[in-house]
Write a protein that holds these residues in place. Structure first.
Motif, PDB file in Angstrom:
ATOM      1  N   SER A   1       0.841  -1.203   0.000  1.00  0.00           N
ATOM      2  CA  SER A   1       0.000   0.000   0.000  1.00  0.00           C
ATOM      3  C   SER A   1       0.874   1.250   0.000  1.00  0.00           C
ATOM      4  O   SER A   1       0.537   2.253  -0.629  1.00  0.00           O
ATOM      5  CB  SER A   1      -0.976  -0.012   1.183  1.00  0.00           C
ATOM      6  OG  SER A   1      -0.257   0.217   2.381  1.00  0.00           O
TER       7      SER A   1
ATOM      8  N   ARG B   1       2.564   1.539  -3.535  1.00  0.00           N
ATOM      9  CA  ARG B   1       1.580   1.897  -4.562  1.00  0.00           C
ATOM     10  C   ARG B   1       1.180   3.364  -4.473  1.00  0.00           C
ATOM     11  O   ARG B   1       0.828   3.972  -5.473  1.00  0.00           O
ATOM     12  CB  ARG B   1       0.301   1.069  -4.374  1.00  0.00           C
ATOM     13  CG  ARG B   1       0.343  -0.290  -4.989  1.00  0.00           C
ATOM     14  CD  ARG B   1      -1.048  -0.932  -4.886  1.00  0.00           C
ATOM     15  NE  ARG B   1      -0.994  -2.302  -5.357  1.00  0.00           N
ATOM     16  CZ  ARG B   1      -1.358  -3.355  -4.622  1.00  0.00           C
ATOM     17  NH1 ARG B   1      -1.813  -3.198  -3.401  1.00  0.00           N
ATOM     18  NH2 ARG B   1      -1.274  -4.559  -5.126  1.00  0.00           N
ATOM     19  N   SER B   2       1.208   3.916  -3.261  1.00  0.00           N
ATOM     20  CA  SER B   2       0.581   5.234  -3.092  1.00  0.00           C
ATOM     21  C   SER B   2       1.567   6.392  -3.062  1.00  0.00           C
ATOM     22  O   SER B   2       1.213   7.501  -3.426  1.00  0.00           O
ATOM     23  CB  SER B   2      -0.287   5.240  -1.834  1.00  0.00           C
ATOM     24  OG  SER B   2       0.543   5.040  -0.699  1.00  0.00           O
TER      25      SER B   2
ATOM     26  N   LYS C   1       4.454   8.939  -4.154  1.00  0.00           N
ATOM     27  CA  LYS C   1       5.010   9.358  -5.459  1.00  0.00           C
ATOM     28  C   LYS C   1       6.297  10.143  -5.261  1.00  0.00           C
ATOM     29  O   LYS C   1       7.263   9.948  -5.975  1.00  0.00           O
ATOM     30  CB  LYS C   1       3.971  10.197  -6.201  1.00  0.00           C
ATOM     31  CG  LYS C   1       2.726   9.369  -6.519  1.00  0.00           C
ATOM     32  CD  LYS C   1       1.892   9.957  -7.616  1.00  0.00           C
ATOM     33  CE  LYS C   1       0.886   8.949  -8.162  1.00  0.00           C
ATOM     34  NZ  LYS C   1       0.262   8.060  -7.155  1.00  0.00           N
TER      35      LYS C   1
ATOM     36  N   ASP D   1       5.666  12.789   0.049  1.00  0.00           N
ATOM     37  CA  ASP D   1       4.827  11.686   0.549  1.00  0.00           C
ATOM     38  C   ASP D   1       5.580  10.840   1.571  1.00  0.00           C
ATOM     39  O   ASP D   1       5.002  10.341   2.528  1.00  0.00           O
ATOM     40  CB  ASP D   1       4.409  10.772  -0.609  1.00  0.00           C
ATOM     41  CG  ASP D   1       3.580  11.499  -1.643  1.00  0.00           C
ATOM     42  OD1 ASP D   1       2.699  12.283  -1.236  1.00  0.00           O
ATOM     43  OD2 ASP D   1       3.825  11.305  -2.850  1.00  0.00           O
TER      44      ASP D   1
ATOM     45  N   ALA E   1      -1.388  -2.054  -9.706  1.00  0.00           N
ATOM     46  CA  ALA E   1      -2.466  -1.428  -8.946  1.00  0.00           C
ATOM     47  C   ALA E   1      -3.277  -2.529  -8.269  1.00  0.00           C
ATOM     48  O   ALA E   1      -3.316  -3.666  -8.744  1.00  0.00           O
ATOM     49  CB  ALA E   1      -3.350  -0.615  -9.873  1.00  0.00           C
TER      50      ALA E   1
END
Lengths: 178, 428
Positions: free
Chosen positions: A17, A20-21, A23, A81, A176
């Motif tokens: 998670s 994937r999230s 950046k 992030d 994804a």
């Protein structure tokens, strides 16, 4: 005698998670020395399409693999992030303190393989951040996207479904969520 | 598979490392029969050579087909990574190359496959790697052999051909005190019967030629990294703990975490020494590995029935099989390989060397050859073949005396196996 702390366990779902999230990643301790793990990880994360901002006061203002190097987290002119800490464990608390002063707050603090600072982690978690310690994002990404299997590493992934074919040769991506 | 389930051994034997091919959907692992892989661009090439990205360059160093058997063996043994090489001997060469420098010593059990005894005594000595022999029936002998030059301890989990079962835990304790890795050759037991990492081993080796491939059609070797040894604790292992000039000063031990040993064996040993496995052999071994648990159980069950039969045979003077109650290694076998003691057994034929030669000439179902771990039942008289280049004392110490016959019991119907031995023994 000092007792060794309990080994850390993180679920694949949690690591996935995060990878994937996020950046934009600020990498504290990035180096231009190609022999150092910090260089390898910077290069790999850039190859995988992350926006990685090197942080290293000794190289501030220079470019490293095409990215501008900043002296400290507060100097970075855009939201971050994830902060990756590529410094010795004792330095992690000061870096977390700096990260917690950023606005907006980063969502993730990631300490590199062999870097662990439980006090720093507690502080970040109290502020609502997710913390990963003693893991290498290159190894974790390579393990979860399937690339590391080319080096015979036990990825601990069992599935009868094919992975997504890469757009370029040998550049697998974490897919994804399905 | 869902993360809250730990896959079982049989599931891992079939699935570990092998997802359908992402470009074609092929369900069986494709044979990537190519020497080389094209780069996307110059930067991609540089990233692969600099170990900054994971990927395939050249089949001497890696292959996606071999990568599957590497990951599968790591999963089955409970290790962090595997490295497939051309043979079991190559696995030993590449492993010790990563640990030894000229003038160093390693300690090995005297109870070993004869080919390994030759490799250690002669070929490795010409590299300046000096073997010190110890006795698995006397753990103190390992302790006494330790010196400041010791870099590793080497044992077989079940020794070939004598069938001796090693007290892995006790030898691991010696290795730990000495600060050196314990290498266990797990060829005869396979991870189905014995898991050396659970008892303190640091590196597991295989001749996959034997039970992993299992069908007598491909030579191959495997190195499995247990991931627990701290290579950075001292400067004794410069391949792992020192900056490597081959990679612009990279320190592999800090760059590749708990699978650094497997990487060092690949990018320094396999790359430079060259004993690469063919992708076709990896494919055949992979296919065999899927039925490993079924075959190992059947091999063990058949071998036990044959051992029991031979123990009551008038022309048989003794039987050595750790699966037999009363065998000197039976208690140890129950601890280290409780599901069975494997396919190999030795026995003494009345009449010594002459009777042994007659017996191997009279069998009809058994094949007389120098391999083990085939589906077929195999027989050999080590004294006159595999161990014939050793001295008389070495042959006896290795469990290969003049009357010794070694069987690798196959997975045919056990009644047919026993009938063939009976008719052949009648002719000795």
């Amino acid at each position: 005698m000092e007792t060794a702390p309990e080994p850390l366990t993180y679920s694949d779902d949690l690591i996935l998670s995060i990878l994937r999230s996020v950046k934009t990643i600020a990498m504290v301790g990035a180096t231009p020395n190609p022999a150092r793990p910090a260089y390898l990880v910077l290069k790999y994360l850039l190859l995988q399409g992350f926006h990685v901002i090197p942080v290293n006061p000794g190289h501030a203002g220079k470019t490293l693999l095409g990215q501008t190097v900043y002296a400290k987290l507060a100097d970075i002119p855009e939201p971050i992030d994830m902060v990756e800490i590529f410094r010795r464990s004792e330095a992690a608390e000061g870096i977390v303190d700096e990260a917690l002063k950023l606005y907006p707050l980063p969502r993730v603090i990631w300490m590199q393989l062999s870097v662990r600072n439980d006090a720093a982690a507690a502080k970040a978690e109290a502020a609502g951040l997710t913390v990963i310690m003693d893991r290498c994002p290159k190894i974790e990404y390579g393990r979860l996207c399937g690339e590391i299997a080319w080096f015979g590493v036990n990825s601990r992934q069992i599935s009868s479904r094919p992975r997504q074919a890469p757009a370029q040769f040998q550049r697998m991506r974490i897919q994804a969520k399905d | 598979m869902s993360e809250d389930r730990e896959p079982g051994f049989a599931t891992l034997a079939i699935h570990a490392g092998a997802q359908p091919d992402p470009t074609t959907g092929a369900r069986a692992t494709p044979i990537y029969q190519t020497t080389s892989y094209v780069f996307n661009d110059a930067d991609h090439a540089a990233s692969l050579f600099g170990l900054q990205a994971f990927g395939n360059i050249y089949t001497r160093i890696m292959s996606p087909t071999s990568g599957v058997i590497e990951e599968r063996m790591a999963a089955l043994e409970g290790g962090t990574a595997g490295l497939a090489v051309a043979s079991g001997h190559a696995a030993q060469l590449v492993t010790l190359h990563a640990l030894m420098t000229p003038g160093d010593e390693f300690i090995a059990a005297g109870q070993l496959y004869g080919g390994s005894i030759n490799q250690f005594n002669h070929s490795f000595k010409s590299f300046g790697w000096n073997v010190k022999w110890a006795d698995i029936d006397d753990v103190e002998s390992f302790e006494r052999a330790v010196s400041p030059k010791t870099k590793a301890i080497f044992v077989e989990s079940i020794a070939n051909p004598g069938g001796a079962v090693t007290d892995i835990e006790a030898v691991a304790a010696v290795a730990k005190r000495a600060g050196v890795p314990l290498i266990v050759d797990n060829t005869l037991a396979t991870p189905y019967l014995c898991k050396p990492f659970d008892f303190g081993a640091d590196i597991v080796l295989h001749s996959m030629t034997k039970f992993i491939g299992g069908h007598g059609n491909s030579i191959g070797g495997m190195i499995v990294d247990g991931g627990k040894f701290n290579w950075m604790a001292s400067d004794r292992y410069p391949m792992l703990s020192q900056p490597r000039p081959e990679y612009n000063g990279m320190v592999l031990g800090e760059t590749f975490g708990n699978f650094a040993f497997a990487i060092a064996c690949r990018v320094l040993g396999l790359r430079d020494l060259g004993p690469a496995i063919s992708p076709f052999n990896s494919f055949l071994i992979l296919t065999g590995s899927e039925t490993l648990p079924l075959r190992m159980q059947k091999h063990s069950d058949n071998a036990k029935a044959v051992a029991e039969h031979l123990a009551g045979h008038p022309k048989v003077t003794w039987v050595s099989y750790a699966g037999l109650p009363g065998d000197r290694y039976h208690t140890r076998a129950q601890k280290y390989c409780p599901k069975g003691a494997g396919a190999l057994l030795t026995f003494g034929v009345e009449g010594g060397a002459d009777a042994g030669v007659k017996l191997v000439s009279a069998v009809d179902l058994f094949s007389h050859l120098a391999n083990i771990g085939d589906t077929r039942s195999l027989i050999i008289h080590p004294w006159s073949t595999t161990h014939s280049q050793l001295t008389e004392d070495q042959r006896k110490a290795a469990g290969a005396g003049p009357d010794v016959v070694r069987l690798s019991v196959g997975i045919e119907d056990v009644a047919d196996i026993i009938a063939d031995l009976d008719q052949a023994l009648a002719k000795t």
